[in-house]
Design an enzyme around this catalytic site. Sequence first.
Site, PDB file in Angstrom:
ATOM      1  N   CYS A 138      -2.046  43.748  20.504  1.00 19.73           N
ATOM      2  CA  CYS A 138      -2.722  43.996  21.775  1.00 19.73           C
ATOM      3  C   CYS A 138      -2.123  45.274  22.338  1.00 19.73           C
ATOM      4  O   CYS A 138      -0.904  45.381  22.486  1.00 19.73           O
ATOM      5  CB  CYS A 138      -2.433  42.819  22.703  1.00 19.73           C
ATOM      6  N   CYS A 165      -8.055  49.172  22.025  1.00 17.42           N
ATOM      7  CA  CYS A 165      -7.974  47.766  22.419  1.00 17.42           C
ATOM      8  C   CYS A 165      -8.440  46.988  21.199  1.00 17.42           C
ATOM      9  O   CYS A 165      -9.451  47.348  20.575  1.00 17.42           O
ATOM     10  CB  CYS A 165      -8.890  47.498  23.614  1.00 17.42           C
TER      11      CYS A 165
HETATM   12  N1  DGL Z   1      -6.968  43.127  23.145  1.00 19.74           N
HETATM   13  C1  DGL Z   1      -6.073  43.623  24.108  1.00 19.74           C
HETATM   14  C2  DGL Z   1      -5.775  45.092  23.941  1.00 19.74           C
HETATM   15  O1  DGL Z   1      -5.702  45.544  22.865  1.00 19.74           O
HETATM   16  C3  DGL Z   1      -6.216  43.144  25.512  1.00 19.74           C
HETATM   17  C4  DGL Z   1      -7.547  43.150  26.156  1.00 19.74           C
HETATM   18  C5  DGL Z   1      -7.477  42.438  27.492  1.00 19.74           C
HETATM   19  O2  DGL Z   1      -7.085  41.283  27.510  1.00 19.74           O
HETATM   20  O3  DGL Z   1      -7.810  43.069  28.506  1.00 19.74           O
HETATM   21  O4  DGL Z   1      -5.541  45.814  24.868  1.00 19.74           O
END
Ligand code: DGL
Length: 245
Positions: A70, A177
């Site tokens: 993430c 993301c």
């Molecule tokens: N998938 C995550 C990222 O790469 C987080 C997205 C979220 O929860 O806002 O930033």
Amino acid sequence: MGFYGIIDSGVGGLTILRQITQSGNLNLTYIADHAFCPYGLKPNKIIFQRVSKLVNYLQLHGADGAVLACNTASVYAPLLKEIYRIPIYDVITPTCKAVLDGNVRRVALLATKSTISNGMYKQILQQNGVQVVNFDCSAFVPFVEQCSTDSVQCFQTIDSALSALPQANADAVILGCTHFPLLRRQIAYYCGDSKIVECRCPLSASFAAEDKPAVQPVLLTTGDANLANAAASWYGNVSFKHIDL
Ligand code: DGL
């Protein structure tokens, strides 16, 4: 066989888990923090506390390492490394490396508000002479979690966030993301000839030498397991279990 934990706010980090399962015979536990999803619009303190709690859980359960699959969580890797003794891997460093390995001078970064404001991409890339233009795409995440990536609202949201992307004249567009590869087709419409760079797995290189298939990963969610299974149906046959954390 090593035991690694993979962490994301939701199902986006499965795009990283998939890369890891292709790279070695590892014992893997994936934790989707659906109780606090999305991370991208939450205050730094809350995100840090949650990610710290998940890393702590993995360390207590004997993990050999924790992968922050993430971007929003990845900015806390340096701080978490000071607190926990297990190795902690972020996805921003290998993704920047992939960008810097290409012939790129100007990138568009599509990421959550939190990832953008914490500046880790900008810092690494600008230090290496790459200009960064930011696009706040926090609003994309719920569409992935709610299985509505082909809805009119999703297209409208993407259009309002990315209508200026063609004018950014970027050589590459970073899907900063881990949820965004699930919207790649919709996002690609705005990318023209720019190369699309998805988040890279921090473990692939280190485990590429292992050629045995990985065992089936354990999938945990702090939210509703049925909703998680629905949101992750693109991944294949998934069976999330709820965990209170
Ligand atoms: N998938 C995550 C990222 O790469 C987080 C997205 C979220 O929860 O806002 O930033």
